[in-house]
Scaffold this active site. Structure first.
Site, short mmCIF file in Angstrom:
data_model
loop_
_atom_site.label_atom_id
_atom_site.label_comp_id
_atom_site.label_asym_id
_atom_site.label_seq_id
_atom_site.Cartn_x
_atom_site.Cartn_y
_atom_site.Cartn_z
N ASP A 1 23.95 -11.26 3.92
CA ASP A 1 24.19 -12.05 2.93
C ASP A 1 25.62 -12.21 2.23
O ASP A 1 26.23 -13.38 2.11
CB ASP A 1 23.57 -11.65 1.69
CG ASP A 1 23.57 -12.58 0.30
OD1 ASP A 1 23.28 -13.74 0.42
OD2 ASP A 1 24.06 -12.01 -0.50
N MET B 1 8.77 4.73 4.91
CA MET B 1 8.71 3.58 4.69
C MET B 1 10.09 3.19 3.78
O MET B 1 10.59 2.12 3.63
CB MET B 1 7.70 2.84 3.85
CG MET B 1 6.54 2.98 4.73
SD MET B 1 6.78 2.10 6.26
CE MET B 1 7.07 0.59 5.55
N GLU B 2 10.64 4.12 2.82
CA GLU B 2 11.67 4.11 2.11
C GLU B 2 12.90 4.32 2.86
O GLU B 2 13.67 3.44 2.57
CB GLU B 2 11.68 5.48 1.10
CG GLU B 2 10.59 5.14 -0.18
CD GLU B 2 9.08 5.50 0.38
OE1 GLU B 2 8.26 5.21 -0.25
OE2 GLU B 2 8.98 5.96 1.45
N LEU C 1 0.89 -1.23 0.01
CA LEU C 1 0.07 0.18 0.12
C LEU C 1 0.83 1.25 -0.01
O LEU C 1 0.40 2.49 0.09
CB LEU C 1 -0.86 -0.04 1.38
CG LEU C 1 -1.67 -1.39 1.10
CD1 LEU C 1 -2.95 -1.07 2.62
CD2 LEU C 1 -2.63 -1.51 -0.03
N HIS D 1 2.94 4.48 -1.62
CA HIS D 1 2.95 5.15 -2.83
C HIS D 1 4.10 5.08 -3.63
O HIS D 1 5.19 5.25 -2.99
CB HIS D 1 2.40 6.71 -2.49
CG HIS D 1 1.10 6.59 -2.11
ND1 HIS D 1 0.92 6.26 -0.85
CD2 HIS D 1 -0.12 6.92 -2.87
CE1 HIS D 1 -0.51 6.44 -0.57
NE2 HIS D 1 -1.33 6.86 -1.94
#
Length: 160
Positions: A131, A116-117, A78, A80
């Site tokens: 990793d 969120m970024e 959700l 953008h």
């Protein structure tokens, strides 16, 4: 948490929705997030000295973080899609704790925030470090991922 606050990603029937931001003013937005990865002292030293056989761990993690910040809307259903104007990734080598701390600053001029970024950038940076080092240290621990500060929009500045 305030129980009176309406969660904007749900409609009146409780169904998920992408929030309409078209009527919101475009403002300068900035978010700062951080997190860390703890490891064995020998692994930390290999990162610091650049002697890991896969190459410069922090350089790869920095590029991964920047890429991830730009792909956040592809990962968080959700969120953008945003046109970011800047992404700064910093690593802090903390020998006493045998950990690497990552801090991500994300900026844009837009109608919704970049929290969120920034959080995605930090998470992917730390996963990339894991990793690249897992062959020598599978016991690494990722944690403390958090928003430190956000600026812009109607709610202004929030700081941890």
């Amino acid at each position: 948490m305030n129980d009176e606050v309406q969660l904007s990603h749900f409609n009146s029937q409780g169904e998920a929705r992408m929030v309409e931001v078209g009527d919101k003013a475009s403002t300068a937005r900035r978010a700062l997030a951080s997190g860390s990865i703890r490891m064995e002292p020998a692994t930390f030293e290999r990162i610091r000295s650049g002697t890991l056989h896969k190459g410069d761990v922090l350089a790869v993690a920095r590029i991964a973080a920047i890429q991830a910040s730009k792909k956040t809307a592809d990962l968080i259903p959700l969120a953008h899609p945003l046109s970011l104007t800047g992404v700064n990734i910093e690593f802090f080598l903390e020998a006493e704790a045998s950990q690497v701390r990552c801090q991500a600053e994300v900026l844009c001029q837009g109608q919704t925030g970049v929290e969120m970024e920034a959080l995605t950038a930090v998470t992917i940076a730390l996963l990339t470090i894991y990793d690249m080092c897992k062959a020598v240290d599978r016991g690494m621990e990722i944690g403390e991922i958090q928003l430190l500060r956000k600026e812009g929009g109607k709610s202004g500045i929030w700081q941890r």
